[in-house]
Each structure stands twice: as structure tokens, then as C-alpha cells.
Design a protein around this motif. Structure first.
Motif, PDB file in Angstrom:
ATOM      1  N   TRP A 108       8.498  23.786  10.005  1.00 24.87           N
ATOM      2  CA  TRP A 108       9.383  23.285  11.057  1.00 24.87           C
ATOM      3  C   TRP A 108       8.980  23.804  12.429  1.00 24.87           C
ATOM      4  N   GLU A 109       8.397  24.967  12.489  1.00 23.90           N
ATOM      5  CA  GLU A 109       7.796  25.409  13.753  1.00 23.90           C
ATOM      6  C   GLU A 109       6.661  24.463  14.145  1.00 23.90           C
ATOM      7  N   ALA A 110       5.842  24.092  13.163  1.00 24.85           N
ATOM      8  CA  ALA A 110       4.717  23.191  13.429  1.00 24.85           C
ATOM      9  C   ALA A 110       5.213  21.805  13.817  1.00 24.85           C
ATOM     10  N   ILE A 111       6.239  21.321  13.127  1.00 28.99           N
ATOM     11  CA  ILE A 111       6.794  19.997  13.428  1.00 28.99           C
ATOM     12  C   ILE A 111       7.339  19.963  14.852  1.00 28.99           C
ATOM     13  N   MET A 112       8.022  21.033  15.261  1.00 28.81           N
ATOM     14  CA  MET A 112       8.544  21.129  16.618  1.00 28.81           C
ATOM     15  C   MET A 112       7.406  21.191  17.636  1.00 28.81           C
ATOM     16  N   TYR A 113       6.384  21.977  17.326  1.00 24.70           N
ATOM     17  CA  TYR A 113       5.238  22.144  18.226  1.00 24.70           C
ATOM     18  C   TYR A 113       4.493  20.824  18.427  1.00 24.70           C
ATOM     19  N   ALA A 114       4.280  20.093  17.327  1.00 26.92           N
ATOM     20  CA  ALA A 114       3.478  18.867  17.388  1.00 26.92           C
ATOM     21  C   ALA A 114       4.058  17.860  18.368  1.00 26.92           C
ATOM     22  N   SER A 115       5.359  17.673  18.320  1.00 19.96           N
ATOM     23  CA  SER A 115       5.966  16.698  19.226  1.00 19.96           C
ATOM     24  C   SER A 115       6.064  17.243  20.649  1.00 19.96           C
ATOM     25  N   ALA A 116       6.371  18.527  20.787  1.00 18.76           N
ATOM     26  CA  ALA A 116       6.484  19.113  22.121  1.00 18.76           C
ATOM     27  C   ALA A 116       5.166  19.038  22.876  1.00 18.76           C
ATOM     28  N   LYS A 117       4.054  19.196  22.165  1.00 14.90           N
ATOM     29  CA  LYS A 117       2.720  19.165  22.773  1.00 14.90           C
ATOM     30  C   LYS A 117       2.066  17.788  22.675  1.00 14.90           C
ATOM     31  N   LYS A 118       2.828  16.804  22.188  1.00 19.07           N
ATOM     32  CA  LYS A 118       2.351  15.413  22.110  1.00 19.07           C
ATOM     33  C   LYS A 118       1.019  15.294  21.371  1.00 19.07           C
TER      34      LYS A 118
END
Length: 281
Positions: free
Chosen positions: A158-168
């Protein structure tokens, strides 16, 4: 491009390999491996652009990261039949000093394997790093990854999922093997996660459902739809609805074969349901 029948034949041989590999050493994970046989076959036989002249950096080629590393039998079989290493090497699965360990590792130098996996929850972070590196290098290829649904109970995802969208990070396609089963029972019994689709969408991902996750044509259509969504500012998730143990009637509709090898009699039964198509190693 292979026909649907050729992809089905390839998948059937992969199922035989999985069963024989796990049976030989009385160890391994046939259930999830069988459930993902069609998907990984489609990736390597039609969808991905890669070279069997393997390098770890994978410049200018699509990359695949297996996060749920316990389904290594399906990964090894597809890699071998795709030309990464000799098919005969499948006979060394889980043996001492083999390059084909129970969970994929990198220090043996097995072509096709770019990350050690088995400790669940880490594959998306690895895939994201590779995807961002491609962006920095001006490399327009796509990074694919595969994850178990039970694996999403690990917080690092979930950290990765959040990061992926935040960093496009929009050059990545993460597929969730949604078989609703894990080692101790159903995912709802072990730790219910509610709507996985709603969760990914809440984290601002584009999400595609492939309801027939063991159907070649449905998988190819889903992957094509996912690829069409890349480059639009959002990471892409495929929810692949599979059946654990698919292709072997007594292994389906139960979590019992998550990590159990078939007996001699069970192997004979399972192989009879999946006659050789490409020749056994």
C-alpha cells in the motif's frame, strides 16, 4: 504471433511441467502456479517485448517482476519454453545447487530473473523502481508485475500503491491474481480486504477487471486494454480472476493445494488431464 490454440497448448505443457517439478521433490506450490499458467504464457508468448539475450538492466525491453515468488514453477517453465535456459534444467527444481530454487533468486544468475522474491509484498516496490528508471532513461517500454491477492495483506504494497499514483508512474501494469485463496483458507477468512478494486481506485489507479482469468482471449484483451491506458498519468492495475489449481479437477475450488505436492497416483491423474503438447523434459 501464436494462435489461441498454440497458446493453450503451451499452457498445457506448462501445467505438466509444474506438476512434475513439484512431485519430483515432494515440495512446492502447484495451486497458484496452475492458476497463473495462462497469464504468464500470454505475457511471454505474445505481449511482452523482450530479449532472451538476458541482461539485468533490461534496457529497451519490457520487464516482468514476479512478486508472489512461491509460484516459481510456472515462472520457470514459461521462461524455459520461451528460450531463456534449457528446458531440461527444469528437472533440477528445488535441488541443492540448482539455479531453480523454490523461490526465485538472483545470485545463481538464472536468465529471466531480475529480483529475488518469496518474502511477500516487495515486488511492486521493485517494479516501480524499474519503471521510474526507464522514465529517467527515456526508455518507453513497460514494466509488468504479478502479485497474489493474499499478498496485498502486506503493508508495503500500500505504500507502493500510494507512491505509484503520487509520482504518476504510468509505465507500469500490476496484475493481482484474484483467486480469493491463500495458504490458510480464503482471503476473506484470513483477513478480509473488502473491494480491492475500490481500494486501488481510491489510490488513483486505473483498474481493469479480467473476469475470465484462465481464458487466453480474455487475458489478451485485458492486457491490451491495460497497455492502452499506459502513458496517461496513472499506474494501471489488472484484477485477474483466476482459479487456484486450474486445469486439474481435484486441485480446483480449494486452497488445499497452495503448497502441497501430489502423490504418485494423483500425479498420474493430473497428467492424464493435461497430455504433453511440447514434449516433456
Amino acid at each position: 504471433m501464436p494462435t489461441t490454440q498454440q497458446l493453450q497448448d503451451f499452457t498445457q505443457q506448462v501445467r505438466r511441467d509444474i506438476l512434475r517439478m513439484v512431485h519430483k521433490v515432494n515440495s512446492g506450490h502447484p495451486g497458484g502456479s496452475l492458476g497463473c499458467a495462462e497469464f504468464i504464457t500470454c505475457l511471454y508468448q505474445e505481449v511482452m517485448d523482450y530479449s532472451t539475450d538476458f541482461t539485468m538492466d533490461g534496457k529497451n525491453e519490457d520487464l516482468f517482476f514476479l512478486s508472489n515468488g512461491h509460484i516459481s514453477p510456472v515462472f520457470y517453465s514459461v521462461l524455459a519454453h520461451s528460450g531463456f535456459f534449457p528446458v531440461e534444467e527444469l528437472s533440477t527444481f528445488r535441488l541443492l545447487n540448482s539455479r531453480l530454487q523454490g523461490h526465485p533468486t538472483t545470485h545463481e544468475g538464472l536468465p529471466g530473473v531480475r529480483m529475488a522474491s518469496g518474502s511477500l509484498g516487495q515486488g511492486m516496490s521493485n517494479a516501480l523502481g524499474a519503471a521510474q528508471a526507464k522514465k529517467l532513461n527515456g526508455d518507453d517500454k513497460i514494466v509488468y508485475s504479478l502479485h497474489g491477492d493474499g499478498e496485498l495483506q502486506e503493508g508495503q504494497n500500500w505504500e507502493a500503491i500510494m507512491y505509484a499514483s503520487a509520482k504518476k508512474v504510468d509505465n507500469i501494469i500490476c496484475t493481482i491474481d484474484l483467486n480469493e485463496k491463500q495458504i490458510d483458507g480464503t482471503t476473506d477468512e484470513v483477513l478480509a480486504m473488502g473491494s480491492i478494486r475500490a481500494k486501488f481506485e481510491a489510490f488513483d489507479w486505473d483498474v481493469i477487471d479480467v473476469k475470465k482469468g484462465n481464458d487466453i482471449d480474455a487475458i489478451l484483451a485485458g492486457l491490451a486494454e491495460a497497455k492502452a491506458l499506459t502513458g496517461k498519468g496513472k499506474p494501471v492495475c489488472i484484477l485477474l480472476h483466476t482459479e487456484m489449481g486450474n486445469g486439474v479437477d481435484f486441485m480446483m475450488h480449494t486452497h488445499a493445494w497452495h503448497g502441497k505436492a501430489p502423490s504418485d497416483e494423483q500425479l498420474e491423474n493430473a497428467l492424464a488431464q493435461n497430455p504433453a503438447t511440447l514434449g516433456d523434459y
